[in-house]
Each structure stands twice: as structure tokens, then as C-alpha cells.
Enzyme design. Sequence first.
Site, PDB file in Angstrom:
ATOM      1  N   SER A 180       0.832  -1.197   0.000  1.00  0.00           N
ATOM      2  CA  SER A 180       0.000   0.000   0.000  1.00  0.00           C
ATOM      3  C   SER A 180       0.879   1.263   0.000  1.00  0.00           C
ATOM      4  CB  SER A 180      -0.969  -0.041   1.191  1.00  0.00           C
ATOM      5  OG  SER A 180      -1.991   0.885   1.014  1.00  0.00           O
ATOM      6  N   ASP A 277      -7.887  -3.483  -7.379  1.00  0.00           N
ATOM      7  CA  ASP A 277      -7.405  -3.147  -6.037  1.00  0.00           C
ATOM      8  C   ASP A 277      -8.506  -2.458  -5.227  1.00  0.00           C
ATOM      9  OD1 ASP A 277      -4.443  -2.355  -4.612  1.00  0.00           O
ATOM     10  OD2 ASP A 277      -6.160  -1.113  -4.070  1.00  0.00           O
ATOM     11  N   HIS A 345      -6.391  -6.091  -1.434  1.00  0.00           N
ATOM     12  CA  HIS A 345      -5.415  -5.014  -1.276  1.00  0.00           C
ATOM     13  C   HIS A 345      -4.375  -5.528  -0.293  1.00  0.00           C
ATOM     14  CE1 HIS A 345      -3.885  -0.910  -1.180  1.00  0.00           C
ATOM     15  NE2 HIS A 345      -3.983  -0.866   0.127  1.00  0.00           N
TER      16      HIS A 345
END
Length: 400
Positions: A180, A277, A345
Site C-alpha cells: 500500500s 485493487d 489489497h
Amino acid sequence: MMALRLVVAVLLLITCVPWCVNSQLPHRPVVGMTMVKNSTATALGAYCLDGSLPGYHFSKGFGSGARNWLLQFEGGGWCNDVESCMERAKTRRGSTHYMTKVEAFSGILSNNESLNPDFYNWNRVKLRYCDGASFAGDSKFDNGTSVLYFRGQKIWQAMILDLLPKGLAHAEKALLSGCSAGGLAVFLHCDNLSRFLPRNTTVKCLSDAGFFLDIKDVAMHDTIRSLYHGVVTLQGVEQNLDKNCTSSLVDPKLCFFPQHVLSYIKTPIFILNTAYDMWQFHNILVPSSADQRKEWKYCKYNVSTCTDSQIQKLQDFRQEMLEASYSFYTHSTSGGMFINSCFAHCQSEQQETWFAADSPRLHKKTIAEAVGDWYFERNETKLIDCPYPCDSSCHNIIPA
Ligand SMILES: *[C@@H]1O[C@H](CO)[C@@H](O)[C@H](O)[C@H]1NC(C)=O
Ligand SMILES: *[C@@H]1O[C@H](CO)[C@@H](O)[C@H](O)[C@H]1NC(C)=O
Ligand SMILES: *[C@@H]1O[C@H](CO)[C@@H](O)[C@H](O)[C@H]1NC(C)=O
Ligand SMILES: *[C@@H]1O[C@H](CO)[C@@H](O)[C@H](O)[C@H]1NC(C)=O
Ligand SMILES: *[C@@H]1O[C@H](CO)[C@@H](O)[C@H](O)[C@H]1NC(C)=O
Ligand SMILES: *[C@@H]1O[C@H](CO)[C@@H](O)[C@H](O)[C@H]1NC(C)=O
Ligand SMILES: *[C@@H]1O[C@H](CO)[C@@H](O)[C@H](O)[C@H]1NC(C)=O
Ligand SMILES: *[C@@H]1O[C@H](CO)[C@@H](O)[C@H](O)[C@H]1NC(C)=O
């Protein structure tokens, strides 16, 4: 008496933590936090948003991995204005004071060979995130009453300097990873790591869920561009972006986006991302500001309720991702890819998605196998999934 009891209790806690917690979680060993040395941090001005010392979790390598190093950037969004950074400074995202001091190491950080076949015995370090600009800012806010340190770049540097004498200086192999906002930090720092290491160290990078796309949202607004513009401007990031990129683009701040800096990165890099995502779906493609009429209210949380045109928007998003990485896919000889068609994610830090009997696969390979094959050059690894809905190995975080 009270004081003595307290001391005994504290001592028990300190000596027992790694093992006691370990015995409750046999496959998820926990690792305590090391603060960056005050002298190193102070010399560089490397502080978390609130001025606290930054920290990392270090688990020593062993056996054949004793001279190999995995450095993993923690993720956790960004802050883009004084208000959001002030708020962040009072949380674990902006201050080591509020962080858990022990962390479970799983997935790519696991020390168990059957859970993490290629990196289990490496030195494994989790770099805690407390700056709010993907470890890339360098400035300060001070209006007389409030102070905020925007020192991500210095934190990165201080952590490396702290780790060099612990063996990083003699690394044989290194892998810089992160998920991330940490996956974005990988793109931003990939070429920088080798500058601290011997010339003969093999350095490679793995970005997990860090390929944030420079696209408009469904209402045709530049939501992510303006968010990143705020981060880069407030935190003094531009000076730390790749110079070859910033000198080539009309708007140098756009070099904060992976797709714009990608062709300038010289170190071998692996892009791990889902084509749908979840963070990007909810914050870049369909942020709430772009869905005033709440047409996406159900679709955002259950893909089966999406209309045909909403599914088409998601397919277009996947297409944008493939186009943004197309040149890398076709031209990079050292790069790797794993773009699976899942609603997720971050897939490298959790055991279930990294390496397990039912974890996501492409061409029968788990993510751990694909990344290992690429790192150790056992096989060229650029894997791209067919469009949704064709992959039954996904671990979707919403019904899909
Ligand atoms: C490693 O993981 C396997 C599979 O989960 C487990 O059976 C084994 O006990 C673990 N080994 C250690 C040392 O924790
Ligand atoms: C770090 O050292 C400085 C003096 O060099 C001191 O003022 C400061 O309190 C120390 N910070 C921490 C967190 O120990
Ligand atoms: C300084 O900034 C903070 C946060 O924006 C604000 O609350 C405070 O009022 C400001 N102080 C002055 C003197 O402007
Ligand atoms: C790199 O070179 C140094 C100095 O010659 C040597 O000590 C070290 O073992 C080498 N490392 C690798 C990974 O070959
Ligand atoms: C790498 O980072 C260090 C420390 O921030 C900095 O001095 C150096 O200029 C950086 N190099 C590049 C190429 O970014
Ligand atoms: C820019 O590119 C040139 C040529 O590839 C390279 O020699 C140089 O190191 C690059 N500069 C930076 C800051 O990456
Ligand atoms: C998702 O939506 C479908 C279609 O409306 C529905 O049948 C299903 O129960 C929903 N799943 C969940 C977990 O809400
Ligand atoms: C290398 O990858 C290709 C494509 O994924 C696969 O067909 C082949 O079996 C792999 N070879 C080895 C040695 O793993």
C-alpha cells in the site's frame, strides 16, 4: 513493596513477551520494536510526525539466509494537509508512542520455511510508518503553537544507518518490499537502497498493492492527483523524487505516481497488485465525493450487485492498470509481475494470500513462488490474469 512488585512484573513482561506470546501463536512469531538510535535520529532530524523517534522490528537471519536482508515498509495511507497530519500525529500512523511494540511476522516476514520458502531465514525488518508521505518527505510545519515533522526521507535514511552495523552493510542479497503506502515507498526508494550497500550486493524490490494509478474518478475529477499533490507539496517530497523523472515531466510532482517513475527505476522490481485493487476502487475510482447520488453504494461492497455499466468501469480500471504497466511488461527484462483479478489489497503480508494450500494463484503459482522464482531467477515471472470473473483462487475482501 509496590515498587518491587511492579519491577518484577515489568521484568517478567519484558523477558517473557517474545516467548509467552509466541506459545499462544505458534506460527506467528512476534518481534519487538527497536527505536532508531536517538543520536542517529537527532543528527538527521528523523522524527515521526509528532516528534517521536521512529522504530522498526528486526528479526535476525540464520543459516543460509544470515547475510540476506528483507526490508519491508509498513503501509497506512497518507496525510495531505495540516489538519489531517495533526490528527495522524495522535495515532499509530504518526507516532511510535501509539504503536504496538510487538508485531506478528507472517507471510513474506514469516520465519517458517513451510510458510515462506525463500525468505524465511533472511534478516527480516518491518520499517514502521509514521510520516504520512510514504517515507519520502522532508520539511516541517511550525506556526509557533503546533509543530509537525515531515521527515519520511530522513526516517528511511536513519533506519538504514541504524541497520548497517547490524549486518546490512555486508548484505549479499537484499529485497525492499512493502504494501500500500509502503508499496508506493518501494517505487520511490528502490534505486536508493543500493547506494548504501556494497556494489556486489544483489538488490531487488517488491511493491505490493502500491501501483496507485494516475486516473480520474468516475465523476471525471482528479481525486488522487489532488490528494498526492497535497502530500507532495505539504511534506516537501518533490526534492526526493527521482531526478531523471522530475526533469522529464511538465509537472514534476507526478513522479510520486509509480507509473510515471517506473521507466526510470534501474533496480529490478516486481509489481504485485490486484487488477481491482480495493483501496483504489474505493478511493481513486469511486471516492464518495464522486458518488453523490450513492449509485455505487451496494456495488462497492458486493460485486454481484454491480450493474453492467459499473462492471465495465471496473474492467476499464483493470485496462488502465495494464496500460500503465505495458511498457514495463514488454520491455523490462529484470522485472516481475503478478496482477491477479481479485478484489483485494495487500497480498504478501498475510499467510493466506502469500503461501497456503488455497492461496491465490496464476499459472498454478502462488505469490510466494512467483516472487521467489523472479528473485532467484529460476524463471521469468510476469503473470497477468484474465478479466473478472475468471479466477476462483482469489481471496476477495468483498463478495465477488
Ligand atoms: C511451520 O508451519 C507449519 C505449517 O503451518 C507448522 O506445521 C509447523 O509447526 C511450523 N513450524 C514452526 C517451527 O513453527
Ligand atoms: C534525544 O536526545 C536529545 C538530546 O540530544 C534529548 O533532548 C531528547 O529528549 C532525546 N529524545 C528521546 C526520545 O530520548
Ligand atoms: C497553528 O496550527 C494549528 C493547526 O492548524 C492551529 O490549530 C493553531 O491555531 C495554529 N496557531 C496559530 C498561532 O496560528
Ligand atoms: C563483496 O565484496 C567483498 C569485498 O571483496 C567481499 O568481502 C564480499 O564477500 C562480497 N560479497 C558478495 C555477495 O559477493
Ligand atoms: C538516497 O538517499 C540518501 C539519503 O536520503 C540521499 O543522501 C541520496 O541523495 C539519495 N540518493 C538518491 C539517488 O536519491
Ligand atoms: C539518470 O539517468 C542516467 C542515465 O541512465 C543515470 O546515469 C543517472 O544515474 C540517473 N540519475 C538518477 C538520479 O537516477
Ligand atoms: C451480494 O449480492 C447478491 C446479489 O444481490 C446477494 O445474493 C448476496 O447475498 C450478497 N452477498 C452478501 C454477502 O451480502
Ligand atoms: C516457467 O514459467 C512458465 C510460464 O509460467 C512455465 O510454463 C514453466 O513451466 C516454468 N518453468 C519452470 C522451470 O518453472
